[in-house]
Write an enzyme that holds these catalytic residues in place. Structure first.
Site, short mmCIF file in Angstrom:
data_model
loop_
_atom_site.label_atom_id
_atom_site.label_comp_id
_atom_site.label_asym_id
_atom_site.label_seq_id
_atom_site.Cartn_x
_atom_site.Cartn_y
_atom_site.Cartn_z
N TYR A 77 -6.70 90.46 -21.12
CA TYR A 77 -6.75 91.82 -20.54
C TYR A 77 -7.28 91.77 -19.10
O TYR A 77 -6.69 92.39 -18.19
CB TYR A 77 -7.64 92.65 -21.44
CG TYR A 77 -7.88 94.08 -21.05
CD1 TYR A 77 -6.85 95.02 -21.06
CD2 TYR A 77 -9.17 94.53 -20.74
CE1 TYR A 77 -7.10 96.36 -20.74
CE2 TYR A 77 -9.42 95.85 -20.44
CZ TYR A 77 -8.38 96.76 -20.44
OH TYR A 77 -8.64 98.06 -20.13
N SER A 83 -14.91 96.57 -10.71
CA SER A 83 -15.15 95.39 -9.89
C SER A 83 -16.18 94.49 -10.55
O SER A 83 -16.11 93.26 -10.47
CB SER A 83 -15.60 95.78 -8.49
OG SER A 83 -16.71 96.64 -8.56
N1 NAP Z 1 -11.50 103.24 -21.92
C1 NAP Z 1 -12.07 102.38 -21.08
O1 NAP Z 1 -13.29 102.13 -21.16
C2 NAP Z 1 -11.25 101.73 -19.98
C3 NAP Z 1 -11.93 100.95 -19.04
C4 NAP Z 1 -11.20 100.34 -18.00
C5 NAP Z 1 -9.83 100.54 -17.91
N2 NAP Z 1 -9.20 101.31 -18.85
C6 NAP Z 1 -7.75 101.45 -18.70
O2 NAP Z 1 -7.39 102.81 -18.71
C7 NAP Z 1 -6.12 102.97 -19.33
C8 NAP Z 1 -6.25 103.93 -20.48
O3 NAP Z 1 -7.20 103.41 -21.38
P1 NAP Z 1 -7.72 104.23 -22.66
O4 NAP Z 1 -9.05 103.67 -22.99
O5 NAP Z 1 -7.55 105.69 -22.44
O6 NAP Z 1 -6.68 103.69 -23.75
P2 NAP Z 1 -6.28 104.26 -25.17
O7 NAP Z 1 -7.11 105.42 -25.55
O8 NAP Z 1 -6.22 103.07 -26.06
O9 NAP Z 1 -4.81 104.79 -24.89
C9 NAP Z 1 -3.80 103.91 -24.55
C10 NAP Z 1 -2.53 104.71 -24.36
O10 NAP Z 1 -1.49 103.80 -24.02
C11 NAP Z 1 -0.39 104.05 -24.88
N3 NAP Z 1 0.34 102.78 -25.00
C12 NAP Z 1 -0.09 101.60 -25.50
N4 NAP Z 1 0.88 100.69 -25.39
C13 NAP Z 1 1.95 101.30 -24.80
C14 NAP Z 1 3.25 100.88 -24.43
N5 NAP Z 1 3.67 99.63 -24.64
N6 NAP Z 1 4.07 101.78 -23.85
C15 NAP Z 1 3.67 103.06 -23.63
N7 NAP Z 1 2.46 103.52 -23.97
C16 NAP Z 1 1.61 102.64 -24.56
C17 NAP Z 1 -0.99 104.58 -26.18
O11 NAP Z 1 -0.09 105.43 -26.85
P3 NAP Z 1 0.77 105.07 -28.17
O12 NAP Z 1 -0.13 104.29 -29.09
O13 NAP Z 1 1.12 106.44 -28.69
O14 NAP Z 1 1.94 104.30 -27.66
C18 NAP Z 1 -2.11 105.45 -25.61
O15 NAP Z 1 -1.60 106.70 -25.22
C19 NAP Z 1 -5.68 101.58 -19.76
O16 NAP Z 1 -4.83 101.03 -18.78
C20 NAP Z 1 -6.97 100.83 -19.85
O17 NAP Z 1 -6.77 99.46 -19.67
C21 NAP Z 1 -9.87 101.90 -19.87
#
Ligand code: NAP
Length: 257
Positions: free
Chosen positions: A159, A146
């Site tokens: 984003y 938030s």
């Molecule tokens: N980390 C943070 O600080 C944070 C904060 C707020 C929100 N989030 C949200 O939490 C979620 C996970 O974030 P994360 O930080 O864990 O991300 P991450 O480590 O970058 O992992 C992203 C995942 O999404 C997959 N991916 C990317 N594009 C895709 C597509 N078109 N179709 C299917 N799979 C896809 C990637 O796998 P492949 O490359 O193998 O396809 C990977 O498994 C996201 O929605 C992110 O916006 C994260």
């Protein structure tokens, strides 16, 4: 673990489960007895996750699926139905981000970010809808804290816009699907220490020390805790909510990525 807080015996689809938060959520659900379907764009990324889950005694199916591709998403749902017969929980976790000043965002980057984060959520949720409604299910979307939504996130305008839309979609769909016994909720993290952003945050998940009472960066398991709660009967009266999980954001910094 009490039965109400367990996902044992359910089937969960976790998108973007080859790394980061998605992998940890999928592993947590499997450890608790759920059948998990783990997907990402590249089978070679997501196969090892399914293998590790199976080696630990869980049940997992790896599926290559780009969430921006409706045909692939339909095939993901068909594969899940074929393997497990149902979908109880859909975790719309797949996401992508690029840090670029608004003035410099090329159109293809803008569209790619909206496509994965927003359209991917639309595709997966709509495609899984019939199965989710069969037995009464849950959808868990991944938003943005938030603080980030209210104050904005410099260099992440595309984003942030996509995530704001996901949060509104959560509320709206929760109304539409409430009578079908499908609960739609959203988790809105701040900073989470996943490999993809370790160098930006300067800390890995293993280095997070809660004894320091520094609550500005989450361990991915702290997001999985909330996902498990939202997927379990413990949250049976929580509908259309976005739960911020961002500890105490560092106010001088971008409040989430
Ligand atoms: N980390 C943070 O600080 C944070 C904060 C707020 C929100 N989030 C949200 O939490 C979620 C996970 O974030 P994360 O930080 O864990 O991300 P991450 O480590 O970058 O992992 C992203 C995942 O999404 C997959 N991916 C990317 N594009 C895709 C597509 N078109 N179709 C299917 N799979 C896809 C990637 O796998 P492949 O490359 O193998 O396809 C990977 O498994 C996201 O929605 C992110 O916006 C994260």
């Amino acid at each position: 673990m009490s039965q109400r807080s367990s996902v044992d015996g359910t089937t969960a689809v976790v998108t973007g489960a080859s790394s980061g938060i998605g992998e940890v959520i999928a592993t947590r659900f499997a450890d608790d007895g759920a059948n998990v379907v783990v997907c990402s764009r590249d089978r070679t990324n997501v196969d090892p996750v399914a293998e590790r889950i199976e080696e630990s005694g869980g049940t997992a199916l790896a599926v290559e699926c780009d969430v921006t591709d409706r045909k692939a998403v339909d095939e993901l749902v068909t594969a899940t139905a074929g393997a497990f017969g149902s979908i109880d929980t859909l975790v719309n976790n797949a996401g992508t981000r690029f840090m670029t000043e608004f003035d410099d965002i090329p159109e293809e980057e803008w569209k790619a970010v909206i496509d994965v984060n927003l359209h991917g959520t639309y595709h997966c949720t709509q495609a899984a809808g019939d199965l989710l409604k069969e037995g009464g299910g849950t959808v868990i979307n991944l938003g943005l804290s938030s603080a980030a939504n209210q104050r904005g996130t410099p260099q992440l305008s595309h984003y942030s816009a996509a995530k704001a839309a996901v949060i509104n979609l959560t509320t709206t769909l929760a109304y539409e699907w409430a009578s079908d016994d499908v609960r739609v909720n959203c988790i809105a993290p701040g900073f989470v220490a996943v490999p993809a952003v370790e160098s930006y945050l300067g800390v890995s998940a293993a280095e997070i020390d809660r004894d320091l009472v520094d609550r500005s960066i989450a361990h991915p398991s702290e997001i999985a805790d909330v996902a498990q709660f939202l997927a379990s009967p413990s949250s049976s009266h929580i509908v259309g909510e976005t739960i911020t999980v961002d500890g105490v954001p560092r106010i001088e910094e971008t409040p989430g990525i």
